[in-house]
Design a protein around this motif. Structure first.
Motif, short mmCIF file in Angstrom:
data_model
loop_
_atom_site.label_atom_id
_atom_site.label_comp_id
_atom_site.label_asym_id
_atom_site.label_seq_id
_atom_site.Cartn_x
_atom_site.Cartn_y
_atom_site.Cartn_z
N GLN A 202 0.85 -1.20 0.00
CA GLN A 202 0.00 0.00 0.00
C GLN A 202 0.88 1.24 0.00
N ILE A 203 0.70 2.08 -1.01
CA ILE A 203 1.50 3.30 -1.16
C ILE A 203 0.60 4.49 -0.83
N THR A 204 0.77 5.05 0.36
CA THR A 204 -0.07 6.17 0.77
C THR A 204 0.46 7.50 0.25
N ASN A 205 1.76 7.59 0.00
CA ASN A 205 2.37 8.82 -0.54
C ASN A 205 2.66 8.60 -2.03
N THR B 38 5.58 6.04 -5.36
CA THR B 38 5.09 5.05 -6.33
C THR B 38 6.21 4.59 -7.26
N ASN B 39 6.98 5.53 -7.78
CA ASN B 39 8.06 5.16 -8.71
C ASN B 39 9.12 4.30 -8.02
N TYR B 40 9.38 4.60 -6.74
CA TYR B 40 10.36 3.81 -6.00
C TYR B 40 9.91 2.35 -5.90
N VAL B 41 8.65 2.16 -5.55
CA VAL B 41 8.12 0.80 -5.41
C VAL B 41 8.14 0.08 -6.75
N VAL C 226 -2.41 3.74 -3.42
CA VAL C 226 -2.09 2.89 -4.57
C VAL C 226 -1.76 1.51 -4.00
N MET C 227 -2.44 0.50 -4.51
CA MET C 227 -2.31 -0.82 -3.88
C MET C 227 -1.96 -1.89 -4.91
N TYR C 228 -0.97 -2.71 -4.54
CA TYR C 228 -0.55 -3.83 -5.38
C TYR C 228 -0.67 -5.13 -4.59
N GLU C 229 -1.08 -6.18 -5.28
CA GLU C 229 -1.03 -7.52 -4.69
C GLU C 229 0.05 -8.29 -5.44
N ILE C 230 1.03 -8.79 -4.69
CA ILE C 230 2.15 -9.48 -5.32
C ILE C 230 2.20 -10.93 -4.87
N LYS D 88 13.04 -4.05 1.45
CA LYS D 88 13.23 -3.05 0.40
C LYS D 88 12.04 -2.10 0.26
N ILE D 89 10.83 -2.62 0.49
CA ILE D 89 9.63 -1.82 0.25
C ILE D 89 9.17 -1.08 1.50
N SER D 90 9.33 -1.67 2.67
CA SER D 90 8.80 -1.10 3.91
C SER D 90 9.19 0.36 4.18
N PRO D 91 10.43 0.82 3.85
CA PRO D 91 10.77 2.23 4.13
C PRO D 91 9.88 3.23 3.41
N ARG D 92 9.29 2.86 2.27
CA ARG D 92 8.51 3.80 1.47
C ARG D 92 7.03 3.44 1.33
N ALA D 93 6.65 2.24 1.74
CA ALA D 93 5.26 1.81 1.60
C ALA D 93 4.93 0.76 2.65
#
Length: 279
Positions: A57-60, A64-67, A109-113, A127-132
């Motif tokens: 889940q990307i709240t900011n 998005t581009n980082y993720v 913005v939400m992704y299911e992986i 890798k993802i937790s710092p930004r999402a």
């Protein structure tokens, strides 16, 4: 080969009572054990099914581009990526929002992986937790899995109580038989019959009754167990939909009545020896 006739046997009332009691206890034991196997297998399948899934889940919006870049760099570890649309999120949240409410601007913005290996979950999280927000499906379903294991524990406790009850009934009935046939036992002792011979007579009687009772209990429990599993499948809800019995589970279930008969014979032998030693 000539069979040795029994020296004494149960009267009809004793036999009927013992058959009914062991049948009922076997019925409950098979039902409890079957449910324990089904739920335990379901929890394992459920856990295995979702241990490679996670939601990002990307709240900011700036992140998005980082993720997306993390996804591209680790594409060899990903089996599938699916972005959840705003409309889909609105439909999922519809029961919790008032009619006409506009929440589109507040949705992340939400992704299911889905990962190829569950062992890569920790790396992706780091890798993802710092930004999402990184939420594994296993952790989200932790409560359901815990409830499943608690249900397994409860059914196994019931099974244990059933086996203890069977042991107590066999012990009581064996003692009662010995008291009723005390005169016959004294005659057997006087003519030189060993304690082993007398115990063997008792074991034959109990084995026959326990075998019939266990067959009745098992045959009665199977349709009820199948009905429970069918009802769970038809619900098509979460963990319940995964409940089933594998061929190995059925073999274990069939072995349970056999073990109950063996257990009954063992308890009879032990009780008979104890009574004979007291006399």
């Amino acid at each position: 080969m000539k069979k040795t006739p029994l020296v004494f046997s149960l009267v009809r009332e004793q036999s009927a009572f013992m058959t009914v009691v062991i049948s009922v206890l076997t019925f409950l034991a098979v039902l409890a054990f079957g449910i324990a196997l089904a739920v335990g297998g379901g929890v394992i399948r459920w856990n295995t099914q979702w241990d490679r899934y996670a939601t990002v889940q990307i709240t900011n919006p700036d992140n998005t581009n980082y993720v997306k870049k993390v996804f591209e760099e680790n594409s060899d570890k990903l089996d599938n990526i699916q972005e959840i649309s705003k409309n889909e999120m609105e439909r999922m949240m519809q029961p919790w929002i008032s009619s006409g409410a506009k929440i589109n601007n507040y949705l992340p913005v939400m992704y299911e992986i889905k990962l190829k290996k569950s062992s890569d979950m920790k790396l992706m999280r780091e890798k993802i937790s710092p930004r999402a927000k990184f939420l594994t499906h296993t952790s989200a379903l932790k409560t359901s899995i815990s409830a499943g294991w608690k249900l397994v524990s409860i059914t196994m406790l019931i099974l244990t109580l059933m086996l203890v009850s069977i042991g107590m009934c066999i012990s009581y009935i064996s003692r009662n038989i010995a008291m009723l046939h005390k005169h016959e036992l004294e005659i057997l002792n006087q003519v030189g019959a060993t304690d082993k011979f007398i115990a063997h007579q008792m074991q034959i009687i109990v084995a026959k009754i326990a075998s019939i009772a266990c067959i009745i209990g098992f045959v009665s429990a199977c349709p009820i167990l199948l009905m429970i599993l069918s009802t769970a499948h038809s619900a098509r809800v979460g963990l319940m939909a995964t409940l089933s019995l594998s061929p190995m589970n059925w073999i274990m279930l069939i072995l349970l009545p056999i073990l109950i008969v063996i257990f009954s014979v063992f308890i009879t032998k032990k009780t008979t020896f104890k009574i004979l030693s007291e006399n």
